[in-house]
Design a protein around this motif. Structure first.
Motif, PDB file in Angstrom:
ATOM      1  N   ASP A  89      -3.841  13.324 -18.603  1.00  0.00           N
ATOM      2  CA  ASP A  89      -2.346  12.827 -18.425  1.00  0.00           C
ATOM      3  C   ASP A  89      -2.162  12.746 -17.106  1.00  0.00           C
ATOM      4  OD1 ASP A  89      -0.232  11.709 -20.000  1.00  0.00           O
ATOM      5  OD2 ASP A  89       0.803  13.582 -19.864  1.00  0.00           O
ATOM      6  N   MET A  90      -2.454  13.728 -16.284  1.00  0.00           N
ATOM      7  CA  MET A  90      -2.366  13.801 -14.827  1.00  0.00           C
ATOM      8  C   MET A  90      -3.166  12.566 -14.274  1.00  0.00           C
ATOM      9  SD  MET A  90      -2.216  17.808 -13.778  1.00  0.00           S
ATOM     10  CE  MET A  90      -2.085  17.450 -12.020  1.00  0.00           C
ATOM     11  N   GLY A  91      -4.233  12.252 -14.711  1.00  0.00           N
ATOM     12  CA  GLY A  91      -4.834  11.229 -14.097  1.00  0.00           C
ATOM     13  C   GLY A  91      -4.230   9.568 -14.518  1.00  0.00           C
ATOM     14  N   TRP A  92      -3.775   9.772 -15.583  1.00  0.00           N
ATOM     15  CA  TRP A  92      -3.049   8.484 -16.136  1.00  0.00           C
ATOM     16  C   TRP A  92      -1.853   8.452 -15.566  1.00  0.00           C
ATOM     17  CZ3 TRP A  92      -3.792   3.920 -17.985  1.00  0.00           C
ATOM     18  CH2 TRP A  92      -2.651   3.352 -18.517  1.00  0.00           C
ATOM     19  N   GLY A  93      -0.971   9.340 -15.397  1.00  0.00           N
ATOM     20  CA  GLY A  93       0.116   9.248 -14.851  1.00  0.00           C
ATOM     21  C   GLY A  93       0.164   8.893 -13.342  1.00  0.00           C
ATOM     22  N   THR A  94      -0.888   9.530 -12.495  1.00  0.00           N
ATOM     23  CA  THR A  94      -1.064   9.129 -11.369  1.00  0.00           C
ATOM     24  C   THR A  94      -1.362   7.818 -10.931  1.00  0.00           C
ATOM     25  OG1 THR A  94      -1.705  11.502 -10.732  1.00  0.00           O
ATOM     26  CG2 THR A  94      -2.427   9.906  -9.172  1.00  0.00           C
ATOM     27  N   GLY A  95      -2.632   7.248 -11.734  1.00  0.00           N
ATOM     28  CA  GLY A  95      -2.935   5.996 -11.534  1.00  0.00           C
ATOM     29  C   GLY A  95      -2.048   4.796 -11.939  1.00  0.00           C
TER      30      GLY A  95
ATOM     31  N   TRP B  82       2.794  -0.449  -7.128  1.00  0.00           N
ATOM     32  CA  TRP B  82       1.983  -1.720  -6.162  1.00  0.00           C
ATOM     33  C   TRP B  82       2.300  -3.019  -6.806  1.00  0.00           C
ATOM     34  CZ3 TRP B  82      -2.083  -4.632  -7.610  1.00  0.00           C
ATOM     35  CH2 TRP B  82      -2.517  -5.472  -6.451  1.00  0.00           C
ATOM     36  N   GLY B  83       2.079  -3.149  -8.114  1.00  0.00           N
ATOM     37  CA  GLY B  83       2.084  -4.454  -8.815  1.00  0.00           C
ATOM     38  C   GLY B  83       3.527  -5.076  -8.501  1.00  0.00           C
ATOM     39  N   GLY B  84       4.737  -4.087  -8.661  1.00  0.00           N
ATOM     40  CA  GLY B  84       5.873  -4.832  -8.660  1.00  0.00           C
ATOM     41  C   GLY B  84       6.133  -5.041  -7.193  1.00  0.00           C
ATOM     42  N   VAL B  85       5.863  -4.418  -6.221  1.00  0.00           N
ATOM     43  CA  VAL B  85       6.047  -4.917  -4.866  1.00  0.00           C
ATOM     44  C   VAL B  85       5.236  -6.073  -4.498  1.00  0.00           C
ATOM     45  CG1 VAL B  85       5.539  -4.255  -2.289  1.00  0.00           C
ATOM     46  CG2 VAL B  85       6.701  -2.448  -4.148  1.00  0.00           C
TER      47      VAL B  85
ATOM     48  N   GLY C 219       0.925  -1.314   0.038  1.00  0.00           N
ATOM     49  CA  GLY C 219       0.072  -0.021  -0.025  1.00  0.00           C
ATOM     50  C   GLY C 219       0.554   1.266   0.105  1.00  0.00           C
ATOM     51  N   LEU C 220       2.127   1.133   1.020  1.00  0.00           N
ATOM     52  CA  LEU C 220       2.963   2.284   0.470  1.00  0.00           C
ATOM     53  C   LEU C 220       3.405   2.643  -0.858  1.00  0.00           C
ATOM     54  CD1 LEU C 220       4.555   4.422   2.202  1.00  0.00           C
ATOM     55  CD2 LEU C 220       6.008   2.665   2.703  1.00  0.00           C
ATOM     56  N   ALA C 221       3.625   1.648  -1.615  1.00  0.00           N
ATOM     57  CA  ALA C 221       4.133   1.521  -2.915  1.00  0.00           C
ATOM     58  C   ALA C 221       3.062   2.268  -3.819  1.00  0.00           C
ATOM     59  CB  ALA C 221       4.625   0.511  -3.557  1.00  0.00           C
ATOM     60  N   PHE C 222       1.789   1.906  -3.450  1.00  0.00           N
ATOM     61  CA  PHE C 222       0.663   2.712  -4.194  1.00  0.00           C
ATOM     62  C   PHE C 222       0.549   3.969  -4.047  1.00  0.00           C
ATOM     63  CE2 PHE C 222      -3.593   3.694  -4.998  1.00  0.00           C
ATOM     64  CZ  PHE C 222      -3.885   2.986  -6.097  1.00  0.00           C
ATOM     65  N   LEU C 223       0.543   4.434  -2.579  1.00  0.00           N
ATOM     66  CA  LEU C 223       0.457   5.737  -2.218  1.00  0.00           C
ATOM     67  C   LEU C 223       1.825   6.629  -2.609  1.00  0.00           C
ATOM     68  CD1 LEU C 223      -0.612   7.971  -0.490  1.00  0.00           C
ATOM     69  CD2 LEU C 223       0.435   7.263   1.244  1.00  0.00           C
ATOM     70  N   ASN C 224       3.041   6.187  -2.536  1.00  0.00           N
ATOM     71  CA  ASN C 224       4.127   7.075  -2.986  1.00  0.00           C
ATOM     72  C   ASN C 224       4.124   6.918  -4.665  1.00  0.00           C
ATOM     73  OD1 ASN C 224       4.984   7.332  -0.420  1.00  0.00           O
ATOM     74  ND2 ASN C 224       6.165   5.748  -0.236  1.00  0.00           N
ATOM     75  N   GLY C 225       3.786   6.107  -5.247  1.00  0.00           N
ATOM     76  CA  GLY C 225       3.605   6.022  -6.604  1.00  0.00           C
ATOM     77  C   GLY C 225       2.544   6.820  -7.161  1.00  0.00           C
ATOM     78  N   ALA C 226       1.479   6.807  -6.443  1.00  0.00           N
ATOM     79  CA  ALA C 226       0.526   8.034  -6.970  1.00  0.00           C
ATOM     80  C   ALA C 226       0.905   9.475  -6.740  1.00  0.00           C
ATOM     81  CB  ALA C 226      -0.809   7.699  -5.932  1.00  0.00           C
ATOM     82  N   LEU C 227       1.741   9.701  -5.564  1.00  0.00           N
ATOM     83  CA  LEU C 227       2.291  10.898  -5.344  1.00  0.00           C
ATOM     84  C   LEU C 227       3.336  11.232  -6.396  1.00  0.00           C
ATOM     85  CD1 LEU C 227       2.464  10.900  -1.548  1.00  0.00           C
ATOM     86  CD2 LEU C 227       0.816  12.368  -3.078  1.00  0.00           C
TER      87      LEU C 227
END
Length: 132
Positions: A109-115, A122-125, A73-81
């Motif tokens: 593009d901002m939405g795409w890059g964030t998501g 997250w998937g990598g972790v 979940g931390l990867a997801f949050l930090n990735g989104a940021l």
């Protein structure tokens, strides 16, 4: 081994998703607003440099810290940021200084890059944790 899995899976998720989204959704929108100012085909060297640099950022700022803590979940949050900051910087500066930059391009593009960055990190972790 976990770091290698993290890098490979994060990169694959990002590249495959981008390969699907860019020609089907992003390119048509950008063509509608930017027309003949776009190149007919991408420049491969800068594209490759972007993917290598951005993957390194995803691993350093999102994937590796989350993997070390065992918290996808931390990867997801930090990735989104990271995605919001990186894609937001590009889009907002472009909108600021370019005549035909359109708010719909910025939002997409901002939405795409964030998501995408969140999901790839997250998937990598998740894959690295599964492999152990």
């Amino acid at each position: 081994m976990s770091l290698l899995v993290l890098i490979v899976v994060t990169g694959l998720i990002f590249l495959i998703a981008d390969a699907v989204m860019l020609p089907r959704v992003v390119k048509p929108l950008f063509e509608r607003h930017l027309g003949d100012t776009l190149l007919d085909s991408v420049r491969r060297l800068p594209a490759a440099l972007f993917y290598v640099l951005y993957l390194a950022g995803m691993i350093w700022f999102a994937g590796w810290p989350a993997l070390q803590q065992g918290q996808p979940g931390l990867a997801f949050l930090n990735g989104a940021l990271l995605g919001l900051v990186a894609y937001g910087t590009y889009e907002l500066v472009s909108w600021t200084v370019m005549r035909h930059w359109h708010p719909s391009m910025v939002a997409l593009d901002m939405g795409w890059g964030t998501g995408l960055t969140a999901v790839a990190a997250w998937g990598g972790v998740m894959a690295a944790l599964a492999v152990g």
